[in-house]
Design a protein around this motif. Structure first.
Motif, PDB file in Angstrom:
ATOM      1  N   VAL A  83       0.855  -1.184   0.000  1.00 46.11           N
ATOM      2  CA  VAL A  83       0.000   0.000   0.000  1.00 46.11           C
ATOM      3  C   VAL A  83       0.892   1.235   0.000  1.00 46.11           C
ATOM      4  N   PHE A  84       0.529   2.202  -0.836  1.00 42.01           N
ATOM      5  CA  PHE A  84       1.307   3.427  -0.992  1.00 42.01           C
ATOM      6  C   PHE A  84       0.535   4.626  -0.451  1.00 42.01           C
ATOM      7  N   ASP A  85       1.260   5.545   0.147  1.00 36.60           N
ATOM      8  CA  ASP A  85       0.776   6.908   0.329  1.00 36.60           C
ATOM      9  C   ASP A  85       0.732   7.552  -1.061  1.00 36.60           C
ATOM     10  N   LEU A  86       0.094   8.718  -1.179  1.00 35.02           N
ATOM     11  CA  LEU A  86      -0.022   9.372  -2.479  1.00 35.02           C
ATOM     12  C   LEU A  86       0.861  10.620  -2.574  1.00 35.02           C
ATOM     13  N   ASP A  87       0.512  11.685  -1.862  1.00 33.48           N
ATOM     14  CA  ASP A  87       1.241  12.956  -1.958  1.00 33.48           C
ATOM     15  C   ASP A  87       2.652  12.812  -1.397  1.00 33.48           C
ATOM     16  N   GLY A  88       3.635  13.165  -2.190  1.00 30.57           N
ATOM     17  CA  GLY A  88       5.011  13.075  -1.745  1.00 30.57           C
ATOM     18  C   GLY A  88       5.594  11.680  -1.857  1.00 30.57           C
ATOM     19  N   THR A  89       4.779  10.717  -2.270  1.00 33.99           N
ATOM     20  CA  THR A  89       5.246   9.339  -2.427  1.00 33.99           C
ATOM     21  C   THR A  89       5.133   8.919  -3.889  1.00 33.99           C
ATOM     22  N   LEU A  90       3.921   8.803  -4.392  1.00 35.30           N
ATOM     23  CA  LEU A  90       3.736   8.484  -5.807  1.00 35.30           C
ATOM     24  C   LEU A  90       3.742   9.733  -6.682  1.00 35.30           C
ATOM     25  N   ILE A  91       3.233  10.837  -6.138  1.00 35.93           N
ATOM     26  CA  ILE A  91       3.104  12.054  -6.937  1.00 35.93           C
ATOM     27  C   ILE A  91       3.694  13.252  -6.206  1.00 35.93           C
ATOM     28  N   ASP A  92       4.255  14.166  -6.983  1.00 35.68           N
ATOM     29  CA  ASP A  92       4.721  15.456  -6.466  1.00 35.68           C
ATOM     30  C   ASP A  92       3.587  16.451  -6.686  1.00 35.68           C
ATOM     31  N   SER A  93       2.729  16.575  -5.684  1.00 34.36           N
ATOM     32  CA  SER A  93       1.502  17.367  -5.789  1.00 34.36           C
ATOM     33  C   SER A  93       1.595  18.720  -5.110  1.00 34.36           C
TER      34      SER A  93
END
Length: 215
Positions: free
Chosen positions: A5-15
């Motif tokens: 399981v992944f976090d999103l902001d700062g992990t998969l995407i530079d948001s």
């Protein structure tokens, strides 16, 4: 196969650039000075209400306009959440390799679920994920472990690994009793050594081999 399981902001995407743009739109409407990107990143991690509260307090704005500012931030961000946002280099390839190897993949983020799904669709990242838990999917957010437990339960596989970038993610994994992988270029504020983690990496090209080594 390990469920990841992944976090999103700062992990998969530079948001952060789009988050900053939406937040500054709200602050300027309130007569406050805009935030720098670095200042914005300091406040990312606990969801939009907490982001707005910290920015508001940082700029000396009272609490009476908080709810209206949150609503304005949500509306602005939903309208323009992927203008500047991009996946980190190597994310798509790493997800493809992990998925092809049979790893069930999911997301657990404090971003609202609707915004999360829209961003994944806009960036063509939604296909690999069998579970997506947002900040409003449950009554509690990370670092409470319940959202992470829910994501893994939806995947229905073991062993487990949570991949994130921040203090919030490390605390969530620790509370859930789940091994944690730290993506170091993300929105972390503290030194890498201060965050409990099974392994750290700075390039998504490294991740499939690191996951394989856990077995």
């Amino acid at each position: 196969m390990t469920a990841i399981v992944f976090d999103l902001d700062g992990t998969l995407i530079d948001s952060a650039p789009d988050i900053r743009a939406a937040l500054n739109h709200v602050l300027l409407a309130e007569g406050a000075e805009a935030l720098t990107l670095a200042e914005t990143i300091r406040f990312i991690g606990h969801g939009i209400p907490a982001l707005v509260r910290q920015a508001r307090e940082f700029r000396g704005l009272g609490a009476d306009r908080h709810a209206a500012m949150v609503d304005a931030m949500v509306a602005r961000y939903q309208a323009a959440s992927t203008v500047l946002t991009r996946p980190y280099e190597g994310v798509e390839a790493a997800l493809a390799v992990l998925g092809a190897a049979g790893h069930p993949l999911g997301i657990c983020t404090n971003k609202p679920l609707a915004a999360t799904r829209q961003i994944l669709a806009d960036l063509a990242l939604e296909a690999p994920f069998g579970a997506v838990i947002g900040g409003d999917s449950l009554p509690v957010k990370k670092p409470d472990p319940a959202p992470l437990h829910a994501a893994f339960a939806a995947l229905g596989a073991a062993p487990l690994l949570y991949v994130g970038d921040s203090e919030v993610d490390a605390e969530t994994a620790q509370a859930a009793g789940v091994p944690f992988a730290l993506f170091t270029p993300g929105y972390r504020k503290a030194p890498v050594a201060s965050l409990p983690h099974r392994f750290a990496f700075n390039d998504f090209a490294q991740l499939p081999a690191l996951v394989a080594a856990l077995a």
